[in-house]
Design a protein around this motif. Sequence first.
Motif, short mmCIF file in Angstrom:
data_model
loop_
_atom_site.label_atom_id
_atom_site.label_comp_id
_atom_site.label_asym_id
_atom_site.label_seq_id
_atom_site.Cartn_x
_atom_site.Cartn_y
_atom_site.Cartn_z
N HIS A 129 8.39 -8.37 -2.15
CA HIS A 129 7.03 -8.65 -1.70
C HIS A 129 6.26 -9.54 -2.68
O HIS A 129 5.49 -10.41 -2.27
N HIS A 141 -3.72 -8.05 0.21
CA HIS A 141 -4.33 -7.08 1.13
C HIS A 141 -4.01 -7.39 2.59
O HIS A 141 -4.50 -6.72 3.49
N SER A 142 -3.18 -8.40 2.83
CA SER A 142 -2.78 -8.72 4.21
C SER A 142 -1.80 -7.68 4.72
O SER A 142 -0.94 -7.21 3.98
N SER A 143 -1.94 -7.32 5.97
CA SER A 143 -1.01 -6.35 6.57
C SER A 143 0.09 -7.04 7.38
O SER A 143 1.12 -6.44 7.66
N THR A 144 -0.14 -8.32 7.74
CA THR A 144 0.87 -9.06 8.49
C THR A 144 0.94 -10.51 8.00
O THR A 144 -0.03 -11.04 7.47
N GLU A 169 5.21 -7.35 9.51
CA GLU A 169 4.33 -6.42 8.79
C GLU A 169 4.78 -6.30 7.34
O GLU A 169 5.98 -6.23 7.05
N PRO A 171 3.91 -4.05 3.68
CA PRO A 171 3.28 -2.79 3.28
C PRO A 171 1.90 -3.00 2.66
O PRO A 171 1.63 -4.03 2.03
N ASN A 172 1.05 -1.99 2.84
CA ASN A 172 -0.28 -2.01 2.25
C ASN A 172 -0.31 -1.17 0.98
O ASN A 172 0.38 -0.15 0.89
N ALA A 175 -5.04 2.75 -0.39
CA ALA A 175 -6.48 2.48 -0.42
C ALA A 175 -7.19 3.65 -1.08
O ALA A 175 -6.93 4.82 -0.75
N ASN A 202 -2.76 6.29 2.68
CA ASN A 202 -1.48 5.57 2.79
C ASN A 202 -1.27 5.22 4.25
O ASN A 202 -0.96 6.07 5.07
N ASN A 204 1.05 3.28 5.40
CA ASN A 204 2.42 2.83 5.61
C ASN A 204 3.28 3.90 6.28
O ASN A 204 2.90 5.08 6.34
#
Length: 299
Positions: A129, A141-144, A169, A171-172, A175, A202, A204
């Motif tokens: 990643h 911080h993008s999810s896709t 997708e 992973p995040n 938060a 979470n 994910n």
Amino acid sequence: MQPHKQNRKIMNIGFFFQRMNRWQNAIFFILILTPVIIGGCATLVEQQLIDKPLVTFEGMSLEAVSLSESTPVFRFQVTNPNPLVLKVRNIAYDLKINSKKFVRGVSDKSIRLRAAGSDMLGLSVPFNHMELLDATGASAHSSTVTYDLSGHIRIGPFAVPYQAKGELEIPNLPAITLKRVDVSKLAFNAASTGQFVLELENANSFPIQLNSLQYRISLNGNEHAGGIIRPVPILDKNSKTLLEIPLRITPSVSGWTMDHVLTAASLPYEFSGELRVSIPGANERVFYFQEEGKVPVEK
């Protein structure tokens, strides 16, 4: 007369060897070119007698997903319209993320494609990643992200092209949010203890192990909590967890009035720190966070 005859014999012998060398060279080139010509003709005949297989992109799924790595698997349906078996040799691919070049390569295969039938073929493209973010400029911080996969599949004598586009997708990060300040147990006449309520989320599809949480919280410009939590409960997949941190307040704190705390609906705050996350195969990774705004006060 004899010397003249001798010279003629010498010339005849030289001419004979010259002709022999020419024939040897001709035979040598014939021996080299014959396999090439036969092979090329065979390929041409094979391509004319065999129909080109069909390749259809069926979709993509994620496997082996973690905060550090993902392995998307691209699935193709390969149809052989011929009455004979064909061999799938390899898949050449070029993957772009957010319209930027990311990774390319060749995945070797050794699959026999049955006659007059269809089979599913998978292409796995593992990636890191952090390398993806660095190469494509995508936000952490993008999810896709968008992907564009192209290349060809070697089937028998053919190189069948393909292209697939879609969203991938990623992973995040966990938060962390300051949800509220609980001042229901504060008193006017002495040092009192309230609670900061933190929320860890979470989003994910896999659990996350947090090694530690270091934090600093200020209210109305004054720091009222700071420290480190170790260990932190495991965050299950698609879950939220609440943590309570003691808030100790004395009436003598500069810029602080107990009446304001007990009557205010919200308070300005600053919240910062770092999360240390356990990453399989990479020990741990540190993620920093910082936020500010207004936090609700619960009385």
